[in-house]
Design a protein around this motif. Structure first.
Motif, PDB file in Angstrom:
ATOM      1  N   ILE A 165       8.697  28.964  -3.574  1.00  0.00           N
ATOM      2  CA  ILE A 165       8.812  28.797  -4.914  1.00  0.00           C
ATOM      3  C   ILE A 165       7.169  28.930  -5.429  1.00  0.00           C
ATOM      4  O   ILE A 165       7.175  29.900  -6.354  1.00  0.00           O
ATOM      5  N   ALA A 166       6.417  28.474  -4.802  1.00  0.00           N
ATOM      6  CA  ALA A 166       4.816  28.308  -5.039  1.00  0.00           C
ATOM      7  C   ALA A 166       3.939  28.444  -3.786  1.00  0.00           C
ATOM      8  O   ALA A 166       4.548  27.684  -3.015  1.00  0.00           O
ATOM      9  N   SER A 168       1.878  29.350  -0.240  1.00  0.00           N
ATOM     10  CA  SER A 168       2.450  30.025   0.889  1.00  0.00           C
ATOM     11  C   SER A 168       2.979  28.961   1.919  1.00  0.00           C
ATOM     12  O   SER A 168       2.418  28.291   2.117  1.00  0.00           O
ATOM     13  N   PHE A 169       3.958  29.537   2.498  1.00  0.00           N
ATOM     14  CA  PHE A 169       4.627  28.746   3.853  1.00  0.00           C
ATOM     15  C   PHE A 169       5.285  29.799   4.700  1.00  0.00           C
ATOM     16  O   PHE A 169       5.887  30.515   4.111  1.00  0.00           O
ATOM     17  N   PHE A 170       5.486  29.281   5.840  1.00  0.00           N
ATOM     18  CA  PHE A 170       6.193  30.368   6.798  1.00  0.00           C
ATOM     19  C   PHE A 170       5.762  31.626   6.857  1.00  0.00           C
ATOM     20  O   PHE A 170       6.382  32.518   6.925  1.00  0.00           O
ATOM     21  N   GLY A 171       4.286  31.890   6.469  1.00  0.00           N
ATOM     22  CA  GLY A 171       3.709  33.102   6.425  1.00  0.00           C
ATOM     23  C   GLY A 171       4.026  34.046   5.044  1.00  0.00           C
ATOM     24  O   GLY A 171       4.035  35.225   5.256  1.00  0.00           O
ATOM     25  N   ARG A 172       4.981  33.311   4.334  1.00  0.00           N
ATOM     26  CA  ARG A 172       5.206  34.095   3.077  1.00  0.00           C
ATOM     27  C   ARG A 172       4.621  33.502   1.980  1.00  0.00           C
ATOM     28  O   ARG A 172       4.311  32.246   1.746  1.00  0.00           O
ATOM     29  N   GLY A 173       4.176  34.287   0.593  1.00  0.00           N
ATOM     30  CA  GLY A 173       3.504  33.744  -0.488  1.00  0.00           C
ATOM     31  C   GLY A 173       4.310  34.341  -1.616  1.00  0.00           C
ATOM     32  O   GLY A 173       4.823  35.399  -1.920  1.00  0.00           O
ATOM     33  N   SER A 174       4.605  33.125  -2.685  1.00  0.00           N
ATOM     34  CA  SER A 174       4.819  33.304  -3.784  1.00  0.00           C
ATOM     35  C   SER A 174       4.157  33.842  -4.876  1.00  0.00           C
ATOM     36  O   SER A 174       2.693  33.897  -4.675  1.00  0.00           O
ATOM     37  N   PRO A 175       4.742  34.803  -5.746  1.00  0.00           N
ATOM     38  CA  PRO A 175       3.999  35.552  -6.717  1.00  0.00           C
ATOM     39  C   PRO A 175       3.595  34.652  -8.132  1.00  0.00           C
ATOM     40  O   PRO A 175       2.815  35.116  -8.708  1.00  0.00           O
ATOM     41  N   VAL A 176       4.025  33.472  -8.069  1.00  0.00           N
ATOM     42  CA  VAL A 176       3.765  32.451  -8.950  1.00  0.00           C
ATOM     43  C   VAL A 176       2.239  32.110  -8.602  1.00  0.00           C
ATOM     44  O   VAL A 176       1.679  31.502  -7.778  1.00  0.00           O
ATOM     45  N   PRO A 177       1.481  32.284  -9.819  1.00  0.00           N
ATOM     46  CA  PRO A 177      -0.213  32.100  -9.687  1.00  0.00           C
ATOM     47  C   PRO A 177      -0.228  30.566  -9.949  1.00  0.00           C
ATOM     48  O   PRO A 177       0.094  29.750 -10.480  1.00  0.00           O
ATOM     49  N   THR A 178      -0.990  29.931  -8.991  1.00  0.00           N
ATOM     50  CA  THR A 178      -1.342  28.422  -8.945  1.00  0.00           C
ATOM     51  C   THR A 178      -2.826  28.409  -9.086  1.00  0.00           C
ATOM     52  O   THR A 178      -3.548  29.265  -8.692  1.00  0.00           O
ATOM     53  N   LEU A 179      -3.442  27.173  -9.625  1.00  0.00           N
ATOM     54  CA  LEU A 179      -4.792  27.126  -9.728  1.00  0.00           C
ATOM     55  C   LEU A 179      -5.405  26.103  -8.345  1.00  0.00           C
ATOM     56  O   LEU A 179      -6.569  25.666  -8.688  1.00  0.00           O
TER      57      LEU A 179
END
Length: 308
Positions: A165-166, A168-179
């Motif tokens: 969802i937000a 990075s985890f399990f080597g994958r990153g979400s496109p949702v920008p976080t601060l």
């Protein structure tokens, strides 16, 4: 449920959320903040909505209300919510999608069941979290982002599917920008499946949404439990019994300092929260186009609560 935690358990605390009936038997369970744990990484609030079935002509009606100093993260497992905010956003959210609203210096929004869905029975089941913003971004301009189901990466295999969802985890990153450095992952496990949750972040937690998780010697944990891991601890999970399990992984880096929380306001400054309260009473926040109702400031005795 499990026995008291063992000394060598990877779990720091298990939070049993308190429940609130919002009317029409629509139940909300609040896991954060709690007496046992105030924050996990930048996550300062976690509510489970439902599962619930509204009768025809009934539905969710959260009138316009303000936020400062945080981002709201709405994620559904079932149903639909219509989001409207003071930026002029009108956005339906459905299962597997993300509504990420950054309040910054101030935003107002409403959350309702649409007129169309009220014509028949409608279901609702999901989570809403608040992420406290880093001090440098607390007063940024508000914004809103919607990410569709197909935009969020999936990791699948061995009876496990995980939607990032937000962060990075399990080597994958979400496109949702976080601060800030954080993560939130929706995980589904088939009966008997296992999953190793690595200690990728200093503060991590597991919220059991459906089914029962087996943590070996630490025991069984049913839905509606927040399992907070010790710093640096990973854990192996399996879905217990004949039913699948679903849970949310979340956490991140510790906050850059304590936060004050009062009603819908989060800030590193108690004075800033008092200002937000005065602004809401005087209706100095921007309005939600098309909305005429609003939630008045509740009676809030005492000073803002300081977390952690």
């Amino acid at each position: 449920m499990s026995d008291p935690l063992l000394p060598d358990s990877p779990l720091e605390v298990v939070v049993v959320p308190r429940s609130h009936d919002l009317g029409d038997n629509f139940e909300v369970r609040r896991a954060l903040p709690s007496r046992e744990r105030r924050m996990v990484g930048p996550f300062v609030f976690l509510d489970q909505m439902g599962p619930h079935v509204f009768s025809p002509r009934r539905g969710l009606d959260v009138r316009p209300h303000p936020h400062i100093g945080l981002a709201t993260v709405t994620y559904l497992f079932d149903g639909e919510i219509m989001h409207r905010d003071s930026l002029g956003t009108v956005q339906a959210i459905r299962p597997g999608e993300v509504n990420w609203m950054t309040a910054g210096r101030g935003i107002v929004h409403s959350e309702r069941t649409s007129h169309e869905l009220r014509q028949e029975e409608s279901s609702l089941f999901g989570l809403q979290c608040w992420v406290a913003l880093p001090e440098a971004h607390e007063e940024k301009e508000p914004d809103f982002l919607h990410a569709g189901k197909d935009e969020l990466p999936m990791e699948e295999g061995d009876g496990v599917s995980a939607r990032i969802i937000a962060g990075s985890f399990f080597g994958r990153g979400s496109p949702v920008p976080t601060l800030s450095d954080l993560f939130q992952v929706d995980v589904c496990m088939a009966p008997g499946a296992k999953l190793d949750v690595p200690a990728d972040y200093p503060e991590q937690a597991i919220y059991v949404v459906q089914g029962t998780l087996d943590l070996g010697k630490d025991g069984l944990f049913e839905s509606g439990r927040l399992l907070v891991l010790k710093p640096g601890a990973g854990v192996t999970l399996s879905a217990w019994g004949a039913e699948p399990a679903r849970f949310m992984l979340l956490g991140g880096e510790p906050m850059d300092g304590p936060r004050y929380i009062t009603w819908n306001f989060v800030s590193s400054s108690a004075d800033r929260i008092e200002q937000a309260k005065e602004d809401w009473i005087a209706q100095r926040f921007d309005k939600v186009p098309g909305e005429t109702e609003f939630i008045p400031l509740p009676d809030l005795p005492g000073k803002p609560v300081r977390y952690p």
